[in-house]
Each structure stands twice: as C-alpha cells, then as structure tokens.
Scaffold this motif. Structure first.
Motif, PDB file in Angstrom:
ATOM      1  N   ILE A 155       0.766  -1.399   0.133  1.00  0.00           N
ATOM      2  CA  ILE A 155      -0.004  -0.110   0.060  1.00  0.00           C
ATOM      3  C   ILE A 155       0.918   1.296  -0.029  1.00  0.00           C
ATOM      4  O   ILE A 155       2.138   1.227   0.424  1.00  0.00           O
ATOM      5  N   ASP A 156       0.360   2.502  -0.442  1.00  0.00           N
ATOM      6  CA  ASP A 156       1.179   3.483  -0.469  1.00  0.00           C
ATOM      7  C   ASP A 156       0.855   4.548   0.576  1.00  0.00           C
ATOM      8  O   ASP A 156       1.214   5.620   0.496  1.00  0.00           O
ATOM      9  N   GLU A 157      -0.383   4.280   1.306  1.00  0.00           N
ATOM     10  CA  GLU A 157      -0.978   5.358   2.165  1.00  0.00           C
ATOM     11  C   GLU A 157      -0.982   4.738   3.581  1.00  0.00           C
ATOM     12  O   GLU A 157      -2.081   3.986   3.602  1.00  0.00           O
ATOM     13  N   ASP A 175      17.408  -9.622  -2.278  1.00  0.00           N
ATOM     14  CA  ASP A 175      17.545  -9.559  -4.018  1.00  0.00           C
ATOM     15  C   ASP A 175      17.781  -8.252  -4.647  1.00  0.00           C
ATOM     16  O   ASP A 175      18.460  -8.294  -5.745  1.00  0.00           O
ATOM     17  N   LYS A 176      17.316  -7.273  -4.100  1.00  0.00           N
ATOM     18  CA  LYS A 176      17.393  -6.022  -4.606  1.00  0.00           C
ATOM     19  C   LYS A 176      17.900  -4.767  -4.219  1.00  0.00           C
ATOM     20  O   LYS A 176      18.283  -3.779  -4.902  1.00  0.00           O
ATOM     21  N   VAL A 177      18.320  -4.774  -3.042  1.00  0.00           N
ATOM     22  CA  VAL A 177      18.795  -3.464  -1.955  1.00  0.00           C
ATOM     23  C   VAL A 177      19.878  -3.451  -1.503  1.00  0.00           C
ATOM     24  O   VAL A 177      20.826  -2.791  -1.894  1.00  0.00           O
ATOM     25  N   MET A 178      20.466  -4.706  -0.734  1.00  0.00           N
ATOM     26  CA  MET A 178      21.504  -4.752   0.088  1.00  0.00           C
ATOM     27  C   MET A 178      21.852  -6.059   0.406  1.00  0.00           C
ATOM     28  O   MET A 178      21.156  -7.056   0.152  1.00  0.00           O
ATOM     29  N   VAL A 179      23.255  -6.149   0.577  1.00  0.00           N
ATOM     30  CA  VAL A 179      23.706  -7.534   0.989  1.00  0.00           C
ATOM     31  C   VAL A 179      23.614  -7.632   2.639  1.00  0.00           C
ATOM     32  O   VAL A 179      23.925  -6.538   3.323  1.00  0.00           O
ATOM     33  N   TRP A 205      13.485  -0.883   1.399  1.00  0.00           N
ATOM     34  CA  TRP A 205      12.716  -1.805   0.163  1.00  0.00           C
ATOM     35  C   TRP A 205      11.916  -0.897  -0.464  1.00  0.00           C
ATOM     36  O   TRP A 205      11.786  -0.586  -1.912  1.00  0.00           O
ATOM     37  N   ARG A 206      11.140   0.261   0.019  1.00  0.00           N
ATOM     38  CA  ARG A 206      10.249   1.196  -0.436  1.00  0.00           C
ATOM     39  C   ARG A 206      10.964   2.008  -1.491  1.00  0.00           C
ATOM     40  O   ARG A 206      10.314   2.545  -2.571  1.00  0.00           O
ATOM     41  N   ALA A 207      12.130   2.505  -1.162  1.00  0.00           N
ATOM     42  CA  ALA A 207      12.950   3.416  -2.015  1.00  0.00           C
ATOM     43  C   ALA A 207      13.347   2.595  -3.442  1.00  0.00           C
ATOM     44  O   ALA A 207      13.389   3.421  -4.364  1.00  0.00           O
ATOM     45  N   LYS A 208      13.123   1.155  -3.166  1.00  0.00           N
ATOM     46  CA  LYS A 208      13.588   0.705  -4.665  1.00  0.00           C
ATOM     47  C   LYS A 208      12.212  -0.065  -5.374  1.00  0.00           C
ATOM     48  O   LYS A 208      12.249  -0.077  -6.664  1.00  0.00           O
ATOM     49  N   LYS A 209      11.231  -0.303  -4.569  1.00  0.00           N
ATOM     50  CA  LYS A 209      10.272  -0.930  -5.078  1.00  0.00           C
ATOM     51  C   LYS A 209       9.344   0.231  -5.999  1.00  0.00           C
ATOM     52  O   LYS A 209       8.858   1.244  -5.300  1.00  0.00           O
TER      53      LYS A 209
END
Length: 232
Positions: free
Chosen positions: A98-100, A181-185, A220-224
């Motif tokens: 969700i975004d809100e 998977d997509k943000v950090m180790v 995660w939200r910064a990448k998704k």
C-alpha cells in the motif's frame, strides 16, 4: 531600560518550560513511531478523554509520553485488536503493498471490510475479519506467518518470546529476502547494527523488531515501484 538578565531570558524561553518540553518529546515520539495526526489524537483520547495535547494536564502529558516510549503496551491493553490492525496496516506499507499508511486509507479499508465508518468503531466481533484480510494480503506478498506449533516451540526456548514477536520475525524474514534480492547484502545484519543489537533477531524486543522493520521497509520502498492501494 536595562537588558533582562541571562537567567530571566532563560526562564522565559519556550524551550525551557517543562510542559513545552514534554509536548515536543511527545511529537517527536509520534513521528518516530509513524503516527499520523488522527492516530496521535486517538492515543491522547485513550488516556484523557480529550483529543488535544493542549487540554492535557502535566500528569497526563507525562503518562502519554511514558506510553509512547514504552511501545504503548498499556495504552493498547483495553483494545489490543486496534493495535494489531494498525501494525498489520504498517506492515503492508513497509512491504510496499500500500502507499498510504495513515488512518484515512485504513478507515476506508475497514469500511469496505465491515461497513463501519472508521477503525475506532471496530470491536472484537468485527476485528477478526479485518485482521485476517490484512494478513491475507501480507501472505500474498510473501510473508510466512508462524504456526501455533512454531510459536510454542520458540516460547519454550526463548524467555519472553510471544506471538507478537513471532509475527514480527515473519515480517523481518520477508523483508530480509526482498532487500537481499534488490537492495543490499546481509539486510538483517545491517538492521542489527542500525538498532545497536548483537543478539539474534529472535531475541530482540518488540521495539527493536519494529525499528528493524522500519529500517528495512524504508529501503525496500525506496527501490520498489509504487503499488496500487490494497483492496479488500
């Protein structure tokens, strides 16, 4: 006229007023916990019957601040289902479903699920359907909720461990997989450093788990990509 003395100026400084300092500390705690204005007013109402900080006595301000800094365990004791619903709603936000995250969107979701105008009217009879709907969305997002057997096993081996801890571990594990998977180790290791803990995440307090969820969720939200609002 002679200039006011240093002590007089300090006494008149707004920041030196104990009441003002309490209010500022309360606002900072609300921001830290991610409470919007409506949620903050709900918390105020729980302890005083009022919905404005300015109407609280000094003692009530102190009680409110203690509750915020203590994770709101006491404040939620009479209506724990509301705290769980809000926690699940924020879980969906950190997962990017969700975004809100504020109460306006949550109230709209509650109304679709129950027909009630807002969360504050949800009692134990209606809370089950809302909680299960939110958990179902999280499940579709990849959260593997613990079974009763899982919780019992952990309760027996970790002092103070509870269902609330187990649910948070499930969210942390999902965010760990997403971020890896997509943000950090080593996301959980970075979260551990962020909250200043050396323990395994199963031994973290609820507050530490919440801080770690927020830390990983923000990244995660910064990448998704932004998602559509979750619907019931």
């Amino acid at each position: 006229m002679t200039a006011p003395s240093r002590s007089t100026s300090a006494a008149r400084s707004p920041g030196s007023d104990p009441r003002t300092r309490k209010i500022r500390a309360i606002m900072a705690a609300c921001n830290r916990l991610g409470l919007d204005e409506e949620a903050r007013r709900d918390r105020i109402e729980q302890i005083s019957g009022q919905r404005s900080l300015t109407r609280l006595t000094d003692a009530q301000l102190g009680k409110l601040l203690d509750g915020l800094n203590g994770g709101w365990k006491a404040g939620r004791a009479d209506r724990p289902h509301l705290g769980k619903i809000r926690a699940l709603w924020w879980t969906l936000y950190w997962l990017g479903e969700i975004d809100e995250p504020g109460d306006a969107a949550l109230n709209a979701f509650v109304k679709r699920q129950t027909g009630l105008a807002s969360l504050r009217f949800v009692d134990h009879r209606h809370s089950h359907s809302v909680i299960e709907a939110l958990k179902a969305i999280a499940t579709r997002a990849g959260v593997l909720w613990p079974t009763d057997a899982d919780v019992r096993a952990l309760e027996g081996s970790i002092p103070g461990f509870s269902q609330a801890h187990a649910d948070r571990v499930a969210v942390l594990q999902r965010l760990d997989r997403l971020c890896a998977d997509k943000v950090m180790v080593f996301p959980i290791e970075l979260a551990r450093r962020e909250i200043g803990s050396r323990a395994n995440m199963h031994h973290w307090s609820e507050r530490e788990m919440d801080e770690a969820i927020r830390f990983l969720g923000q990244r995660w939200r910064a990448k998704k990509p932004r998602s559509a609002q979750a619907e019931g």
